[in-house]
Design a protein around this motif. Structure first.
Motif, short mmCIF file in Angstrom:
data_model
loop_
_atom_site.label_atom_id
_atom_site.label_comp_id
_atom_site.label_asym_id
_atom_site.label_seq_id
_atom_site.Cartn_x
_atom_site.Cartn_y
_atom_site.Cartn_z
N GLN A 276 55.61 55.21 14.14
CA GLN A 276 54.27 55.85 14.47
C GLN A 276 53.89 56.22 12.84
OE1 GLN A 276 54.19 58.76 17.22
NE2 GLN A 276 52.18 60.01 16.69
N HIS A 277 52.28 56.00 12.92
CA HIS A 277 51.84 56.35 11.47
C HIS A 277 50.93 57.62 11.42
CE1 HIS A 277 48.62 55.30 8.14
NE2 HIS A 277 49.88 55.72 7.65
N LEU A 278 51.40 58.74 10.58
CA LEU A 278 50.89 59.82 10.36
C LEU A 278 50.82 60.01 8.86
CD1 LEU A 278 49.09 62.10 11.13
CD2 LEU A 278 51.12 63.24 12.09
N PRO A 279 49.60 59.77 7.92
CA PRO A 279 49.75 60.23 6.46
C PRO A 279 50.13 61.71 6.37
CG PRO A 279 47.83 58.96 7.07
CD PRO A 279 48.60 59.58 8.60
N ARG A 280 50.85 61.97 5.38
CA ARG A 280 51.24 63.33 5.11
C ARG A 280 49.93 64.17 4.76
NH1 ARG A 280 51.56 67.69 4.82
NH2 ARG A 280 53.15 68.93 3.81
N GLY A 281 49.02 63.65 4.32
CA GLY A 281 47.95 64.47 4.01
C GLY A 281 47.00 64.99 5.16
N GLN A 282 47.40 64.33 6.22
CA GLN A 282 46.64 64.68 7.49
C GLN A 282 47.55 65.31 8.59
OE1 GLN A 282 44.46 61.51 9.29
NE2 GLN A 282 44.14 60.59 7.11
N LEU A 283 48.79 65.66 8.14
CA LEU A 283 49.87 65.86 9.09
C LEU A 283 49.55 67.23 9.94
CD1 LEU A 283 52.87 65.73 10.01
CD2 LEU A 283 53.55 66.78 8.06
N GLU A 284 48.98 68.41 8.95
CA GLU A 284 48.89 69.64 9.68
C GLU A 284 47.61 69.50 10.67
OE1 GLU A 284 51.09 70.57 5.98
OE2 GLU A 284 49.48 69.11 6.62
N LEU A 285 46.68 68.63 10.32
CA LEU A 285 45.26 68.72 11.17
C LEU A 285 45.74 67.69 12.39
CD1 LEU A 285 43.00 67.97 8.14
CD2 LEU A 285 43.39 69.85 9.34
N ARG A 286 46.56 66.86 12.29
CA ARG A 286 46.55 65.85 13.43
C ARG A 286 48.02 66.23 14.24
NH1 ARG A 286 45.69 59.92 11.02
NH2 ARG A 286 46.96 59.54 12.91
N VAL A 287 48.83 66.90 14.03
CA VAL A 287 50.06 67.21 14.55
C VAL A 287 50.01 67.34 16.01
CG1 VAL A 287 50.39 69.60 13.93
CG2 VAL A 287 52.35 68.14 14.10
N ASN A 288 49.34 68.29 16.39
CA ASN A 288 48.88 68.61 17.78
C ASN A 288 48.53 67.29 18.66
OD1 ASN A 288 49.81 71.22 17.20
ND2 ASN A 288 47.70 71.64 16.86
N GLN A 289 47.51 66.53 17.97
CA GLN A 289 47.07 65.42 18.82
C GLN A 289 48.21 64.48 18.87
OE1 GLN A 289 43.54 63.72 17.27
NE2 GLN A 289 44.25 61.87 17.42
N ASP A 290 48.82 64.15 17.52
CA ASP A 290 49.75 63.10 17.39
C ASP A 290 51.21 63.24 17.73
OD1 ASP A 290 47.30 61.85 16.30
OD2 ASP A 290 48.38 61.30 14.40
N LEU A 291 51.63 64.36 18.02
CA LEU A 291 52.90 64.83 18.31
C LEU A 291 53.04 65.90 19.30
CD1 LEU A 291 54.56 64.78 14.68
CD2 LEU A 291 54.84 63.00 16.41
#
Length: 344
Positions: A276-291
């Motif tokens: 699964q792709h989740l760039p490190r620079g967006q981790l905190e912003l997308r973590v709830n949505q993607d994980l």
């Protein structure tokens, strides 16, 4: 005096202690040598009371702040030091009592504006003001060749010529010199007229220290180095062996959320099948949505294994307590000939 000289590459640091009281001070300690300093102190029965920086270093990482926190001791520097963690700021001529030893501070600016030399008994610790066969450079922040000329010719070179010189750096394996030997043999000190000396310093055209920006940032602010962040992250996360993950890929049963934290182009060019792709620079912003499942087992991966380690540590901080990192990176995965998928 109890005396230990510790070399780290070209960086020189010094542990000095009073034989009677066993009280000691560290001069220009370097970050990677903390355990060695503590070991030497324990071996000699010394209690380190002060961590002293002769100036704001641009070419090594000072250990003073970490030593101060570990040992609950003050960091000592000249009063012009920009570092906010300095607790004892010395003025020109002031004395620091280290048991029965007295260390006198001499303000010797030029290499930096907060440079000071330290006289203790038969020796002077000159920082980067006076080196063996050289002088400190003046082309880095707050350097000034005119002030260096004054510090050398009006101060240090007027001291007792028998004083031993211990600088903060030497890259040729030399341990010390004397004031008299430097007056006689140091090539830069043969330019005794101010104008000639200043012109020489302005024309040195030296390359910048390797870690200039990072060293100045950490030494001036007390912030952490990248190596410290990586070491802390490495200590905080478990790792998954590449062979184990490759076996799971081959069996078609990952058992993990494989989280590739590289940028999109790198991911599309080749990634672990099923990742699964989740760039490190967006981790905190997308973590709830993607994980959405905080109990899921996650293994992070990146190109070399460093950013993925930081990402796994961040995930654990955020509450994903089963986050781990791949032991190695995609470069090693490709070189091992392991399977790759392309595209999104």
């Amino acid at each position: 005096m109890i005396f230990e000289q510790v070399a780290t590459g070209g960086c020189q640091s010094y542990l000095i202690g009073c034989e009677g009281t066993r009280i000691a001070a560290l001069i220009d300690p370097e970050l990677t040598q903390i355990d060695r300093y503590l070991g030497l102190a324990a071996r000699d029965g010394l209690r380190i009371r002060y961590a002293i920086d002769s100036h704001t270093h641009a070419d090594h990482f000072s250990a003073s702040r970490e030593l101060a926190e570990r040992l609950d001791i003050p960091v000592v520097s000249h009063r012009l030091s920009p570092a906010p963690y300095v607790r004892m700021r010395l003025e020109d001529g002031e004395l620091l009592q280290v048991g029965g030893l007295k260390i006198q501070a001499l303000h010797t600016p030029g290499h930096t504006r907060d440079s000071m030399s330290l006289i203790c008994e038969d020796r002077v610790f000159t920082g980067d003001t006076l080196l063996i066969g050289g002088t400190g450079r003046t082309d880095l922040p707050t350097g000034d060749p005119n002030k260096l000329y004054d510090s050398l010719f009006e101060r240090l070179l007027k001291l007792d010529p028998t004083l031993l010189v211990y600088p903060a750096h030497d890259y040729k394996g030399r341990t010390h010199s004397t004031i008299g030997a430097e007056i006689a043999d140091n090539p830069r000190l043969q330019k005794r007229e101010r104008a000639a000396f200043v012109e020489m310093m302005n024309q040195l055209n030296l390359s910048a220290p390797t870690h200039l920006t990072e060293a100045l940032r950490t030494n001036m602010s007390g912030g952490k180095t990248v190596a410290q962040l990586l070491a802390e992250a490495t200590a905080a996360v478990p790792f998954v062996a590449m062979t184990d993950l490759a076996r799971r890929v081959e069996q078609g049963d990952l058992g993990f959320v494989v989280l590739d934290v590289r940028e999109r182009e790198a991911f599309r060019a080749g990634h672990i099948p099923g990742a699964q792709h989740l760039p490190r620079g967006q981790l905190e912003l997308r973590v709830n949505q993607d994980l959405p499942d905080p109990t899921a087992r996650i293994v992070t991966c990146c190109e070399f294994g460093r950013i993925s380690t930081l990402a796994a540590s961040t995930l654990r901080t955020l509450g994903f307590m089963h986050a781990s990192a791949l032991d190695g990176g995609m470069k090693a995965w490709r070189e091992a000939g392991l399977p790759l998928a392309e595209g999104d």
